[in-house]
Enzyme design. Sequence first.
Site, short mmCIF file in Angstrom:
data_model
loop_
_atom_site.label_atom_id
_atom_site.label_comp_id
_atom_site.label_asym_id
_atom_site.label_seq_id
_atom_site.Cartn_x
_atom_site.Cartn_y
_atom_site.Cartn_z
N ASP A 331 -50.36 101.54 -40.19
CA ASP A 331 -51.65 101.57 -39.48
C ASP A 331 -52.73 102.27 -40.30
O ASP A 331 -53.91 102.22 -39.94
CB ASP A 331 -51.49 102.25 -38.12
CG ASP A 331 -50.63 101.40 -37.18
OD1 ASP A 331 -50.53 100.18 -37.42
OD2 ASP A 331 -50.07 101.95 -36.21
N LYS A 358 -51.60 92.22 -36.85
CA LYS A 358 -52.09 93.36 -36.06
C LYS A 358 -53.22 92.85 -35.15
O LYS A 358 -53.33 91.66 -34.93
CB LYS A 358 -52.55 94.50 -36.98
CG LYS A 358 -51.42 95.07 -37.83
CD LYS A 358 -50.33 95.67 -36.96
CE LYS A 358 -49.11 96.09 -37.75
NZ LYS A 358 -47.98 96.45 -36.89
N ARG A 411 -58.90 99.78 -35.86
CA ARG A 411 -58.69 100.47 -37.14
C ARG A 411 -59.61 99.92 -38.24
O ARG A 411 -60.01 100.65 -39.14
CB ARG A 411 -57.22 100.43 -37.55
CG ARG A 411 -56.33 101.11 -36.50
CD ARG A 411 -55.04 101.62 -37.04
NE ARG A 411 -54.09 101.81 -35.94
CZ ARG A 411 -54.03 102.90 -35.19
NH1 ARG A 411 -54.85 103.90 -35.39
NH2 ARG A 411 -53.13 102.99 -34.21
C1 S3P Z 1 -46.13 100.74 -33.12
C2 S3P Z 1 -45.50 100.17 -34.19
C3 S3P Z 1 -46.20 99.47 -35.27
C4 S3P Z 1 -47.67 99.87 -35.33
C5 S3P Z 1 -48.31 99.83 -33.98
C6 S3P Z 1 -47.61 100.77 -33.02
C7 S3P Z 1 -45.34 101.38 -32.06
O1 S3P Z 1 -46.12 98.09 -35.07
O2 S3P Z 1 -48.37 99.04 -36.22
O3 S3P Z 1 -49.66 100.23 -34.07
O4 S3P Z 1 -45.89 102.19 -31.31
O5 S3P Z 1 -44.15 101.06 -31.98
P1 S3P Z 1 -44.79 97.25 -35.46
O6 S3P Z 1 -43.69 97.78 -34.68
O7 S3P Z 1 -45.10 95.85 -35.10
O8 S3P Z 1 -44.64 97.45 -36.91
#
Ligand code: S3P
Length: 459
Positions: A331, A358, A411
């Site tokens: 992120d 995302k 972001r």
């Molecule tokens: C998150 C995991 C990440 C991240 C998202 C929040 C979470 O995504 O990019 O902002 O809280 O589990 P991914 O699990 O798809 O990588």
Amino acid sequence: MQPAVIKKYLPPFKARLYLPGDKSISHRAVFIASLAEGKTLAKNFLFSDDSLATVDAFRKLGVKIVTDVKRRQAAIYAKGLRGLIKPKGPIYVRESGTTMRLLCGVLAGQKFSSLLAGAKTLTSRPMRRILIPLRLMGAEIKSKIKDQKSKTPEEYPPLRIKGQNLKAIAYRMPVASAQVKSAIMFAALYADGKTKIVEQIRSRDHSERMLRLFGASIATQGLKISIKKSNLISPGIVNIPSDISSAAFFMVLAALHDDSDVLLKSIGINPTRRGLIDVLMRMGADIYVKPAVLPKAGVKAAAEPIADIRVKAKSLKGVTIKEKDIPGMIDELPVLMVAASLAGGRTIINGVSELRVKETDRINSMVSNLKKMGAKINFRSKTGAKTKEYIEITGVDELKGARVKSFGDHRTAMSMVVAGLLAKGQTHIDDVGCIDKSFPEFMPIVKNAFGRCVISSRD
Ligand code: S3P
């Protein structure tokens, strides 16, 4: 639409900031406390659109949740794993992908059916990654399939879930995703047998840590996790560290802005999340990480390490980032692209493909915006057995103000505010309202710190 105009900020950036709670951990506090027996007080809870979507969802499932915005806390009163009740009507999760994906794991094993819906932006977020393992566990979930002809058609919300008796699986994760991993673990709490998950690259482990805190029968060893049906008992208090993903914007700003000196208090520095700190250190940044402890119970057991982070201005140099390091800073990549654009020499960021799924395609949003500001940034791909996508950035002496877009992505928006404060001239961002998704206090903090250099108003 909430446009913003950002002008270059000249005085030194000096601040001591107490930032709101971590978004991922705030979600998990509500999820896990809602499935536990007893009252849980989540302290330093994040009040943002996404985390409140999780609060609303569990309220709809019959959990009593009392929030106190001023004291940044949420009290969750729950009745255990079987304490949820059939919701009246669809559960609407706004734009929160985390809420939808994790909730799918919980709802798959209930004794009732439910419908998960979200805002328009969420209807283009891929769900197949969670549906595949959950269906292997016996879940019955119907989705919206857009490309019927494809051999592996992608699946999207809304999701119609018919609760089932689930069975344990052994699953090797094809992508590094904490959301997929967590959905499987939550389903495993309801499944017969021991569920085993193997990751290829470690993703954030907040669910594992918090499940352990609530007494779940979970064991982790390297990249392997095993978890069994278990009753969860509230530890009483869960202290949520301040969000490293929010701190990231101020870390980069302080590192690149002349004479800055910024202290960020009680930031979560979980090893699966602190990638940006390590990369900035490799880039030569002046960062001091001083381990800290939160007061009161819950912290030690929650085992989320925290630290005060002090960043002072120092010129940065380009580095190469490997694919294996990406989940630890996924992120933070948009704001890292800003840092690399102003660092000396070349930065290569490998393994960036996940950025495409995302809130927006963050490769496209950041490359197109930063190019407009004069950055030398390019997306590249190497074809082979598997196409490898990477970003190449050659630092420039100065960015220049431009008209850029947030693409509705929080972001991207915050990264462009940082770029705007560092750039010569004036930067116009079409919409910063989306920042409320994760960090509603961001614009007030920057307005307070940077005064008239930041102008934004609501429609
Ligand atoms: C998150 C995991 C990440 C991240 C998202 C929040 C979470 O995504 O990019 O902002 O809280 O589990 P991914 O699990 O798809 O990588």
